[in-house]
Scaffold this motif. Structure first.
Motif, PDB file in Angstrom:
ATOM      1  N   SER A   1       0.801  -1.229   0.000  1.00  0.00           N
ATOM      2  CA  SER A   1       0.000   0.000   0.000  1.00  0.00           C
ATOM      3  C   SER A   1       0.831   1.275   0.000  1.00  0.00           C
ATOM      4  O   SER A   1       0.286   2.355   0.173  1.00  0.00           O
ATOM      5  N   HIS A   2       2.136   1.163  -0.195  1.00  0.00           N
ATOM      6  CA  HIS A   2       2.975   2.354  -0.230  1.00  0.00           C
ATOM      7  C   HIS A   2       3.844   2.334  -1.481  1.00  0.00           C
ATOM      8  O   HIS A   2       4.290   1.281  -1.932  1.00  0.00           O
ATOM      9  N   ALA A   3       4.064   3.497  -2.053  1.00  0.00           N
ATOM     10  CA  ALA A   3       4.861   3.598  -3.265  1.00  0.00           C
ATOM     11  C   ALA A   3       6.331   3.345  -2.952  1.00  0.00           C
ATOM     12  O   ALA A   3       6.843   3.792  -1.927  1.00  0.00           O
ATOM     13  N   PRO A   4       7.031   2.657  -3.849  1.00  0.00           N
ATOM     14  CA  PRO A   4       8.470   2.508  -3.659  1.00  0.00           C
ATOM     15  C   PRO A   4       9.183   3.833  -3.909  1.00  0.00           C
ATOM     16  O   PRO A   4       8.642   4.744  -4.541  1.00  0.00           O
TER      17      PRO A   4
ATOM     18  N   CYS B   1      -3.286  17.527   1.253  1.00  0.00           N
ATOM     19  CA  CYS B   1      -4.714  17.704   0.980  1.00  0.00           C
ATOM     20  C   CYS B   1      -5.294  16.635   0.062  1.00  0.00           C
ATOM     21  O   CYS B   1      -6.430  16.768  -0.399  1.00  0.00           O
ATOM     22  N   GLY B   2      -4.544  15.575  -0.205  1.00  0.00           N
ATOM     23  CA  GLY B   2      -5.097  14.525  -1.043  1.00  0.00           C
ATOM     24  C   GLY B   2      -4.044  13.509  -1.428  1.00  0.00           C
ATOM     25  O   GLY B   2      -2.855  13.631  -1.099  1.00  0.00           O
ATOM     26  N   SER B   3      -4.492  12.486  -2.135  1.00  0.00           N
ATOM     27  CA  SER B   3      -3.628  11.401  -2.588  1.00  0.00           C
ATOM     28  C   SER B   3      -2.882  11.828  -3.854  1.00  0.00           C
ATOM     29  O   SER B   3      -3.409  12.617  -4.654  1.00  0.00           O
ATOM     30  N   PRO B   4      -1.662  11.327  -4.049  1.00  0.00           N
ATOM     31  CA  PRO B   4      -0.916  10.347  -3.253  1.00  0.00           C
ATOM     32  C   PRO B   4      -0.132  10.942  -2.087  1.00  0.00           C
ATOM     33  O   PRO B   4       0.450  10.202  -1.304  1.00  0.00           O
ATOM     34  N   ALA B   5      -0.069  12.290  -1.997  1.00  0.00           N
ATOM     35  CA  ALA B   5       0.758  12.919  -0.956  1.00  0.00           C
ATOM     36  C   ALA B   5       0.342  12.494   0.442  1.00  0.00           C
ATOM     37  O   ALA B   5       1.182  12.368   1.331  1.00  0.00           O
ATOM     38  N   SER B   6      -0.956  12.262   0.651  1.00  0.00           N
ATOM     39  CA  SER B   6      -1.463  11.950   1.979  1.00  0.00           C
ATOM     40  C   SER B   6      -1.465  10.463   2.287  1.00  0.00           C
ATOM     41  O   SER B   6      -1.787  10.072   3.403  1.00  0.00           O
ATOM     42  N   ASP B   7      -1.108   9.621   1.327  1.00  0.00           N
ATOM     43  CA  ASP B   7      -1.132   8.185   1.604  1.00  0.00           C
ATOM     44  C   ASP B   7       0.036   7.467   0.935  1.00  0.00           C
ATOM     45  O   ASP B   7       1.126   7.411   1.485  1.00  0.00           O
ATOM     46  N   ILE B   8      -0.134   6.925  -0.267  1.00  0.00           N
ATOM     47  CA  ILE B   8       0.895   6.034  -0.831  1.00  0.00           C
ATOM     48  C   ILE B   8       2.205   6.758  -1.139  1.00  0.00           C
ATOM     49  O   ILE B   8       3.257   6.130  -1.216  1.00  0.00           O
ATOM     50  N   GLY B   9       2.168   8.070  -1.313  1.00  0.00           N
ATOM     51  CA  GLY B   9       3.385   8.799  -1.659  1.00  0.00           C
ATOM     52  C   GLY B   9       4.050   9.503  -0.501  1.00  0.00           C
ATOM     53  O   GLY B   9       5.077  10.164  -0.694  1.00  0.00           O
ATOM     54  N   TRP B  10       3.502   9.403   0.711  1.00  0.00           N
ATOM     55  CA  TRP B  10       4.020  10.162   1.843  1.00  0.00           C
ATOM     56  C   TRP B  10       5.391   9.660   2.300  1.00  0.00           C
ATOM     57  O   TRP B  10       5.590   8.468   2.504  1.00  0.00           O
ATOM     58  N   TYR B  11       6.316  10.589   2.418  1.00  0.00           N
ATOM     59  CA  TYR B  11       7.604  10.349   3.065  1.00  0.00           C
ATOM     60  C   TYR B  11       7.877  11.518   3.988  1.00  0.00           C
ATOM     61  O   TYR B  11       7.721  12.679   3.599  1.00  0.00           O
ATOM     62  N   ASN B  12       8.304  11.222   5.203  1.00  0.00           N
ATOM     63  CA  ASN B  12       8.581  12.280   6.180  1.00  0.00           C
ATOM     64  C   ASN B  12       9.738  13.145   5.693  1.00  0.00           C
ATOM     65  O   ASN B  12      10.822  12.625   5.398  1.00  0.00           O
ATOM     66  N   PRO B  13       9.550  14.486   5.611  1.00  0.00           N
ATOM     67  CA  PRO B  13      10.619  15.345   5.085  1.00  0.00           C
ATOM     68  C   PRO B  13      11.723  15.636   6.075  1.00  0.00           C
ATOM     69  O   PRO B  13      12.718  16.297   5.723  1.00  0.00           O
TER      70      PRO B  13
ATOM     71  N   GLY C   1       6.744  12.012  -2.018  1.00  0.00           N
ATOM     72  CA  GLY C   1       7.631  12.852  -1.237  1.00  0.00           C
ATOM     73  C   GLY C   1       9.107  12.581  -1.400  1.00  0.00           C
ATOM     74  O   GLY C   1       9.920  13.510  -1.312  1.00  0.00           O
ATOM     75  N   SER C   2       9.512  11.341  -1.635  1.00  0.00           N
ATOM     76  CA  SER C   2      10.943  11.040  -1.751  1.00  0.00           C
ATOM     77  C   SER C   2      11.568  11.734  -2.957  1.00  0.00           C
ATOM     78  O   SER C   2      12.791  11.922  -3.008  1.00  0.00           O
ATOM     79  N   GLU C   3      10.739  12.115  -3.923  1.00  0.00           N
ATOM     80  CA  GLU C   3      11.284  12.756  -5.120  1.00  0.00           C
ATOM     81  C   GLU C   3      11.742  14.184  -4.851  1.00  0.00           C
ATOM     82  O   GLU C   3      12.561  14.729  -5.602  1.00  0.00           O
ATOM     83  N   TRP C   4      11.222  14.831  -3.785  1.00  0.00           N
ATOM     84  CA  TRP C   4      11.773  16.124  -3.382  1.00  0.00           C
ATOM     85  C   TRP C   4      13.220  15.948  -2.914  1.00  0.00           C
ATOM     86  O   TRP C   4      14.098  16.765  -3.243  1.00  0.00           O
ATOM     87  N   ASP C   5      13.483  14.893  -2.139  1.00  0.00           N
ATOM     88  CA  ASP C   5      14.849  14.641  -1.680  1.00  0.00           C
ATOM     89  C   ASP C   5      15.788  14.420  -2.867  1.00  0.00           C
ATOM     90  O   ASP C   5      16.904  14.945  -2.888  1.00  0.00           O
ATOM     91  N   ALA C   6      15.334  13.629  -3.835  1.00  0.00           N
ATOM     92  CA  ALA C   6      16.162  13.363  -5.011  1.00  0.00           C
ATOM     93  C   ALA C   6      16.389  14.626  -5.827  1.00  0.00           C
ATOM     94  O   ALA C   6      17.477  14.841  -6.370  1.00  0.00           O
TER      95      ALA C   6
END
Length: 579
Positions: free
Chosen positions: A86-89, A200-212, A313-318
């Motif tokens: 249930s989470h994006a790689p 405020c919505g998916s995927p940021a709020s669920d499968i795409g969430w990574y703690n910044p 979210g991990s794509e901001w880090d990259a």
């Protein structure tokens, strides 16, 4: 007459830049995982399971797949105990794309680059949508590694802002001095972050969430123009590598050199994929980095559609890892695009382009000048910026629109994703800002925003915030102010092409008009939806190349060149109107 409030959006906006990109491009079937069924014969081995720093490479080998299939994948997750179903790689790739003859051997190998996401990683082998083998967990020796450093200008001529991230920090600060390794000055940072609940919505709020992690900002003050400074940032748990920059230029008699582009995103340096890949970003970054390292530049202007994380979210880090060689040396100035801001029931464009981010990561990760900085002192700036950063997700309203002087040029950055109609706060700011520009001190004015005011595009759907619909609104509400105060150049993105107009006003070429440029050629797939007969005000277009603007300004002239493959494919020079 079009009105922002009267436009009814009947369908969800797809960002038409001819290649209509959306979250569907995440290719959910390719990375789908239905569960774990480990097979004794299957394996993944690593050349190391401990990395000493972010951005290091690791070699992997896999094999023992009994029934290799073209859909089999290698996927990278963080943390190692993530919910794989249930989470994006973090990233993924088809086995057959990484190695030849996989369909016959069921084995292969590849190198992968990993960024420190402040947690451990794991790599899994997926066959017929089930994990059949898992690597050992991959750890970083310092999860509190200070990363993602990027500079930005302020309205105070002797002050720059530095922003970076870490996992935690008791006393984050930046140290700097005029000699390498000798840091005579220090400034404490303020800290903010944002949470999953701020999305405020998916995927940021669920499968795409990574703690910044934590996001820190500190002010480097009392800087001397053109003086080289060396600096490090972090705390007692770890300091960054040493970087350097030049103090910001202030005199109108000083020549300045800027780089500008839009719609860049990123491309993985390995062969793995994220939810979206921008194929030209690697070339753009290489050319811009080479330019900045070979000669001094004063700022980079990135006019929207920045990382294309769009909720992953991990794509901001990259992305910050990608721009770090430039952004730690030259101020990185931004304005938002639809992929940072747009979300249902938010702002004036009701769309899903930000993937549920609704501007929160953008406003938290970038620290742009305050609106009213020209009228307040540095100490008040710090106080006000801290107050503005105290809301949900470290909200910093100044990131939405702002202005700054860089030597002889005044740069005004606007937000085309927020209201700009009559009596809107943004239009009032535009009018107020331009009316107070001292043309004897800053003889040139450049305006930047994401969606273009002038664009050659066939995308013209009523009630859908298409290219031409938004352009008409910008011409109706914003153009009169730009013309009234004799803006020299306006740069835009969104349409993935390069375009230049004549000196234009009200869709007519006039001697005292504004040169408009579309520079959405930073990296995303190029747009080709041009009119068969171009508008009369279009003077140059390029839909074949990725590139950027080089802007050279003196107190007498402003020369703008469109660079593609290190060659100036288009160039013009404007003389000072007030000299």
């Amino acid at each position: 007459m079009l009105s922002l409030n009267n436009i009814i959006v009947s369908i969800i906006l797809v960002c038409m830049c001819v290649s209509a990109h959306s979250l569907d491009l995440y290719d959910s079937d390719s990375r789908r995982i239905d569960g774990i069924k480990l097979i004794s014969s299957a394996y993944i081995t690593l050349n190391t399971s401990t990395l000493t720093g972010s951005g290091q490479w690791i070699s992997i080998e896999w094999g023992g797949v009994p029934n290799p299939d073209d859909k089999d994948t290698i996927q990278v997750f963080a943390p190692s105990n993530a919910n794989f179903t249930s989470h994006a790689p973090v990233k993924y790739a088809k086995c057959s794309d990484l190695t030849t003859k996989y369909d016959k051997t069921g084995s292969g190998g590849a190198d992968v680059i990993l960024y420190n996401l402040r947690m451990d990683h794991i790599i899994v082998l997926v066959n017929e949508h089930y994990i059949i083998a898992m690597s050992d967990p991959i750890s970083f020796t310092n999860y509190n590694e200070p990363l993602q450093g990027h500079l930005s200008l302020t309205q105070a001529p002797s002050v720059m802002t530095l922003t970076w991230t870490s996992l935690h920090s008791s006393s984050p600060s930046v140290q700097w001095g005029e000699k390498s390794g000798q840091y005579t000055e220090q400034a404490q940072a303020t800290t903010n972050t944002y949470t999953q609940e701020d999305m405020c919505g998916s995927p940021a709020s669920d499968i795409g969430w990574y703690n910044p992690g934590l996001i820190h900002s500190a002010y480097l003050s009392n800087l001397v123009p053109n003086q080289e400074y060396f600096y490090v940032y972090g705390d007692s748990d770890g300091w960054s590598d040493e970087f350097s920059f030049l103090g910001p230029k202030t005199e109108s008699s000083t020549s300045v050199h800027l780089i500008a582009y839009g719609d860049m995103g990123r491309q993985e340096p390995d062969s793995f994929k994220e939810h979206e890949i921008e194929p030209g970003s690697e070339d753009t970054m290489q050319h811009v980095t080479q330019a900045i390292l070979s000669s001094p530049y004063d700022a980079i202007l990135h006019i929207g559609d920045i990382s294309y994380a769009s909720g992953f979210g991990s794509e901001w880090d990259a992305f910050f890892a990608q721009i770090m060689p430039m952004a730690t040396k030259v101020p990185y100035m931004v304005c938002p695009g639809n992929h940072e801001f747009n979300s249902p029931d938010a702002f004036w464009i009701n769309a899903t382009d930000s993937g549920g981010e609704c501007g929160v990561p953008y406003r938290s990760r970038f620290n742009m000048p305050l609106h009213s900085m020209a009228e307040i002192g540095h100490q008040q700036q710090q106080q006000q910026q801290q107050q503005q950063g105290a809301g949900a997700g470290g909200f910093n309203a100044s990131n939405n629109w702002y202005s700054v002087n860089i030597g002889p040029i005044h740069v005004l950055m606007i937000n085309t994703e927020e209201y700009f109609e009559t009596e809107s706060p943004q239009l009032q700011f535009i009018e107020e800002d331009l009316s107070h520009v001292n043309r004897s001190e800053t003889p040139f004015i450049l305006v930047g925003g994401h969606r273009p005011m002038y664009v050659d595009s066939r995308y013209d759907i009523p009630s859908n915030f298409s290219d031409q619909q938004v352009a008409e609104l910008l011409r109706e509400y914003v153009e009169p102010s730009l013309y009234k105060y004799k803006v020299d150049v306006a740069i835009w993105g969104h349409h993935h092409s390069y375009q230049r107009t004549c000196q234009v006003y009200n869709q007519q070429c006039v001697e005292d008009g504004i040169v408009h440029m579309v520079i959405g050629t930073g990296g995303h797939s190029l747009s080709h939806n041009l009119e068969e007969i171009p508008p009369s005000w279009i003077k140059f277009t390029d839909v074949k190349d990725y590139g950027y603007l080089q802007i050279d300004v003196t107190e007498k002239t402003m020369t703008v060149s469109y660079m593609a493959e290190k060659t100036a494919k288009d160039s013009f020079t404007l003389d000072c109107k007030f000299c």
